[in-house]
Structures are given as C-alpha cells and as structure tokens.
Design an enzyme around this catalytic site. Sequence first.
Site, PDB file in Angstrom:
ATOM      1  N   GLU A 268       0.874  -1.175   0.000  1.00 44.06           N
ATOM      2  CA  GLU A 268       0.000   0.000   0.000  1.00 44.06           C
ATOM      3  C   GLU A 268       0.910   1.224   0.000  1.00 44.06           C
ATOM      4  O   GLU A 268       1.396   1.651   1.043  1.00 44.06           O
ATOM      5  CB  GLU A 268      -0.907   0.008   1.237  1.00 44.06           C
ATOM      6  N   CYS A 302      -2.144   8.972   2.346  1.00 43.42           N
ATOM      7  CA  CYS A 302      -1.922   8.434   1.002  1.00 43.42           C
ATOM      8  C   CYS A 302      -3.107   8.754   0.101  1.00 43.42           C
ATOM      9  O   CYS A 302      -2.966   8.779  -1.125  1.00 43.42           O
ATOM     10  CB  CYS A 302      -1.658   6.934   1.050  1.00 43.42           C
TER      11      CYS A 302
END
Length: 515
Positions: A268, A302
């Site tokens: 990720e 993110c």
Amino acid sequence: MATNVKKTAAEIFPRLGLKVHNRGVFAGEWFGSGTPIEKYSPIDGSVLGYVSTATHTDYDRAAAAAQRAFLAWRDVPAPKRGEVVRRLGLALRTHQRDLGRLVTLETGKILAEGVGEVQEMIDICDLATGLSRQLFGRTIATERPGHRMMEQWHPLGVVGIISAFNFPVAVWAWNSALATVCGDATLWKPSEKTPLTSVACIKIAEAVCQECGVDPAIFSLVNGDAANAGELLAADHRVPLISATGSTRMGRRVGEVVAKRFGKSLLELGGNNAIIVTHSADLKLAVRAILFGAVGTAGQRCTSTRRVLVHESMELKLTKALLDGYKQVRIGSPLDPDTLMGPLVDFAAVENFTNAITAAKKHGGRVLTGGKRLTGAGYASGLYVTPCIIEAENHWSIVQHETFAPILYLMTYRTLDEAITLQNSVPQGLSSAIFTNDLREAETFLATRGSDCGIANVNIGTSGAEIGGAFGGEKETGGGRESGSDAWKAYMRRQTATVNYSKDLPLAQGIKFGG
C-alpha cells in the site's frame, strides 16, 4: 501549548501502560536492547518518551516466538479466533479516547482524526469477527464421476506488518484483525516516528490475549530501524507475507527482497489523487471535499487530494471558493477541538513541503495561497505551515511526484476525456473522484476507460475510505488490497482438493494410462 502536551501525556500514559522509558520489542514478553528512540511531539517539540529498539538478536527472538505462536494458533477454530478479535474491539472501545489522543501527540493530526482512527480499528475488529464464520471455500464441478472437487483456505503463517507514521494504529489493525481470524500470527514493524502508539496497541492486545488464555505472541512487535528490523523482516523466510504501507521507494525495496525469496507482498504505497470538478458539479459539495482531502491530516494521507482538475467554465468560481475556504482553516495545536490542521510530522516533511513549492515555481507555477512556515507563539515546534494551492500543469515532474504535505495543484480541462487522461497520467493509482450531476459523466468515470485507480468515487472526495470495501491501488501504489471485501484471502493459502469416493480411477482430460 507545551503544558497541554505534557498534561495530556501524563493523563493517558498510565491508562495505556506507558512510561517515560518503554521496551519496544514484544514476543510474549517485553524486551529490546537496541538504541532507544527519543520521541518528540510535533505539536510543541517536547519529549514524549523513549522506546527501546531491536537488535538482530532481539528480532530473531521475536520472529521465532511469532512462528511458535502461529503453529498453535492455526489449529484454533476460526470462530474462536473471532472471539479474541471481538474482545480486542471491546478493549479498543474502552481505550478509544486515550489511544486517539496518543495518536495526536505522536503524529500531530487533529484530535477528531486521532479518535476516528481508533474507530477504524474498532470497525475492522467488528468486520473480522463476522468474517471468522465466513471463510468460505467453494465446490467445483468435476468431469470425473464419483469425485468431488473443492477449494478451501488455510492459515498462511506469520504476517509481517510494516506501517507508516500517518496511520500508526489503523494499518496495524487492518492487517492484524484479518490475519488473526485467518489463523495467522503477526509481527509488526511500526514507523520509527510513532513508536509509542505501537507499544500501547500491543499492550492492549497482550491483555486481551491473557484474558482469553491465548499465547500473546500472536501479536508480536519489533521497533527499530531498517537495518535491525525492516530489512530482516522482509528477508525472513519464516514470514510468508509482508504487508507494507509507506512510500513507493520503500515498497519497491520490500517487494524486491520478498520476491527473491518467493514470499508474498501486499503493498500500500503512494497516491497522487485527483478530483475532477465538472461543469455540472455541486460546487459547495466539491469545495468541502477538496478542503478535507487536501488539508486533512496536514496533507499526510496516502489518499490526500493532490490535484484538482476543474472544467474551464468553473475555474473562477471554484478558485474563489477554495481561497475563501482556505482562509477559514484554523491552524494550531491539534489538541484544540477547533483546530482543522495541525503540524507536519517532522522537519524532513517541512523541507519536502518547501522544496516542492520551490520546484513548482521553477516550472512556472503560481502560488495562489499558503506555502509559508508559521512561527511565533503557538508554533514552537517549527513544524506548522500554511496549506498551499498552486496553479500547475500535470506533466511537471513535481506534480508527478507525491509530496506528503498540504500542497494542492490546480489545473483546468475542456473535455471529460481530457480530464480522465490527465488524472490517469501519473505513476500512482490509489484514489480518485469526480463531482458531477451528469449521469453519463459519472458512469464514464467509473467505466473501463475511466479512472485507473483502485478507488473511484462520485460526489465524495478521495479520502475517508470505509473498512467494508477493499482498500488499495494500482501502478506504483503497489496493487495490494486491505480491509474489506475479499481482502482476507491475501492472509490465507488457497488449496484445491479432490476426493474420489468411487472404486475407479478416471483421469482428467479423458487420459487413458495403462490397462
């Protein structure tokens, strides 16, 4: 402000089992003989505490304990594993406000986000508890008479978790709750920027395991740097899956090391997320989403909104609305409930912020607002900045790069095809959004030739994913999926099994062998 930080720490540390000096390695017991991490709060620069780190020997001890724990835990029926996770969720409910405040002290994110992150932990525990009775296989039609073919899922092993500073507890919970009900043990290497939250989480999990009569080493911890923790974890053959959250650079290194030993990696990584604002968009809705996406967590998610692609007919209206909105953003101590943006996490983050603005200016970018460091009373740590909006072009190298800071690049488009091309023309592919009241535009955005991201939203922003859906992205975001949907399958090994209950031995594909 300093008094608030110290007072808050003094209140919550005893309830979370923390002291000024803490052991940072756990494998059924606490130890750690490596150099301690001295943790400063980004709120005011004061020392929160110290956490010892792992040496090579300490790491090996923790990994060995996790492996032993897995060999026992895999034989526990899945619903009983789910009961442990259910109790973990209850314990997190009890400690939610204290743990949320600790997240704020360590990361600088506002209190509402800190407490909200712990809510994510609770939510994933609820999801995993239900999942513990739903680890479904399937029966598959077979061409051979008197046979039954099926697919089943077995525990995988020790799951290594490498987490980033910006979600210091949620990422651990996303992985650990699912891995635990799947029959795995976990070995966690947290960010060196957030060691105290990792110790607090594992102490909560340790207490739950003791209450349930479970070997607490199913939740192991190794605080440390890359050499003494991260690299060892990535290269460890005892750890079949590494789930790593962080930068693309870090993920590339982890992926290479894990692939060389034929392990699995769940990555990720970075995002360069865009919101498309069309000519038919609800402007008030879009502005609210952009503000939260770009300013929330001081741009250190993110899923933060990095780029806005606005239809040329809406440029002036949207720009004015954003500039008005940015003026209302209250910057200060994240412990103050009225604050909307706290500090960046450290001086490296501030340097990246200022360097990115300089680079954008060199490209020809025009700063519309923000981009300054704040000094004086209330900003003692030197980590406070004003969120920045820059008129930019998508192809600039600095725009192609993810800067983990509150910088928003604004650009225009003429046609929807052009907007989608611009959105997709970056190396990352995590989150995306479109604001439109046109059904055709919305469906085009979600179609095969639309957004190439793992997350695509209509009339909501790029941040704030729910745990029920699979979370993750494509391209340099890594391709991994965590949390909901069928993400649990990454934590298990798939097995196809065939049972012959006949007295014959027919071969597949009608092959005849011998008499």
